[in-house]
Scaffold this active site. Structure first.
Site, PDB file in Angstrom:
ATOM      1  N   VAL A  61     -63.675 -39.175 -23.669  1.00  0.00           N
ATOM      2  CA  VAL A  61     -64.892 -39.371 -24.148  1.00  0.00           C
ATOM      3  C   VAL A  61     -65.592 -38.769 -22.819  1.00  0.00           C
ATOM      4  CG1 VAL A  61     -64.939 -41.285 -25.832  1.00  0.00           C
ATOM      5  CG2 VAL A  61     -65.071 -41.757 -23.128  1.00  0.00           C
ATOM      6  N   CYS A 111     -67.202 -44.947 -17.798  1.00  0.00           N
ATOM      7  CA  CYS A 111     -66.972 -43.422 -17.725  1.00  0.00           C
ATOM      8  C   CYS A 111     -68.229 -42.721 -17.104  1.00  0.00           C
ATOM      9  CB  CYS A 111     -66.607 -42.892 -19.065  1.00  0.00           C
ATOM     10  SG  CYS A 111     -66.484 -41.258 -18.978  1.00  0.00           S
ATOM     11  N   LYS A 164     -58.077 -46.626 -26.832  1.00  0.00           N
ATOM     12  CA  LYS A 164     -59.147 -45.725 -27.695  1.00  0.00           C
ATOM     13  C   LYS A 164     -58.473 -45.872 -29.151  1.00  0.00           C
ATOM     14  CE  LYS A 164     -59.385 -42.834 -23.722  1.00  0.00           C
ATOM     15  NZ  LYS A 164     -59.010 -41.618 -23.027  1.00  0.00           N
ATOM     16  N   GLU A 216     -66.831 -32.878 -23.530  1.00  0.00           N
ATOM     17  CA  GLU A 216     -67.278 -32.333 -22.205  1.00  0.00           C
ATOM     18  C   GLU A 216     -68.722 -32.421 -22.045  1.00  0.00           C
ATOM     19  OE1 GLU A 216     -65.256 -31.245 -19.553  1.00  0.00           O
ATOM     20  OE2 GLU A 216     -63.997 -32.034 -21.226  1.00  0.00           O
ATOM     21  N   SER A 217     -69.216 -33.395 -20.990  1.00  0.00           N
ATOM     22  CA  SER A 217     -70.581 -33.821 -20.819  1.00  0.00           C
ATOM     23  C   SER A 217     -71.295 -32.836 -20.334  1.00  0.00           C
ATOM     24  CB  SER A 217     -70.479 -34.994 -19.562  1.00  0.00           C
ATOM     25  OG  SER A 217     -69.957 -34.266 -18.352  1.00  0.00           O
TER      26      SER A 217
END
Length: 203
Positions: free
Chosen positions: A50, A10, A37, A62-63
């Site tokens: 993720v 990801c 998942k 949320e990165s």
């Protein structure tokens, strides 16, 4: 200790792993099978995606939100500017990245049968054009914000690493951008953040 639930392929999880290694702190990474998942992912994140960061009672997803929190929690080395005006500009850049680049990355990452090859090629074209436009920044700048490595470099690095994997070939006009990518890829924190599945994405 912080726990990051991360997809091994990801690009958004890749951003968070990069920041954690850049900070050189104690953390745990739990790999999540994106095809299967576990149920607790949807409990922690209503969108079922993720990365997810868990620290005591705090759960974040949320990165970019996760990375800004990590940067404030562990301020050395600092990845967000100290000046409020510069911070606002960085957040605007991050927003633009999501709209202009990573919305198309999401298409290329999609496992839905509804996404056609035509739609994927359209996304490749958008990314190619936007990155080529961005390339001129690196005629003078070492990093996005000049000589200082920042959260903007973290945000775009997983896309640059995956260009071959996504079938995106850039022209010679984008060579300053590609050289910039090599500078990021040589950072020890970037190397440490790569999963075995990500290492083989690039020729």
């Amino acid at each position: 200790m912080m726990v990051l639930y991360s997809g091994t392929t990801c690009p958004f999880s890749h951003r968070c792993r990069f920041v954690l290694f850049e900070k050189g702190m104690d953390f745990e990474i739990r790999d999540v099978d994106l095809f299967n998942k576990p149920d607790d992912i949807s409990v922690m994140n209503p969108y079922g995606q993720v990365p997810i960061l868990v620290e005591r009672e705090l759960i974040l997803y949320e990165s970019n939100i996760i990375n800004e929190y990590i940067d404030e929690r562990f301020p050395h080395p600092q990845l967000m500017p100290g000046d409020p005006v510069d911070r606002a500009r960085v957040r605007l850049f991050l927003f633009n990245f999501e709209k202009e680049l990573f919305a198309h990355v999401t298409v290329l990452e999609s496992r839905s049968h509804k996404i056609t090859e035509k739609a994927m090629e359209k996304s490749r074209t958008y990314i190619r054009e936007r990155l080529t436009q961005l390339s001129s920044v690196f005629l003078k700048n070492k990093f996005m914000m000049g000589d200082t490595f920042s959260i903007l470099d973290v945000a775009i690095a997983p896309l640059l690493w995956r260009l071959d994997y996504y079938g995106i070939e850039l022209s010679k006009n984008a060579s300053p951008l590609l050289k910039y990518g090599e500078r990021i890829f040589s950072r020890q924190s970037f190397i440490d953040a790569l999963t075995p599945s990500e290492k083989v994405m690039r020729k």
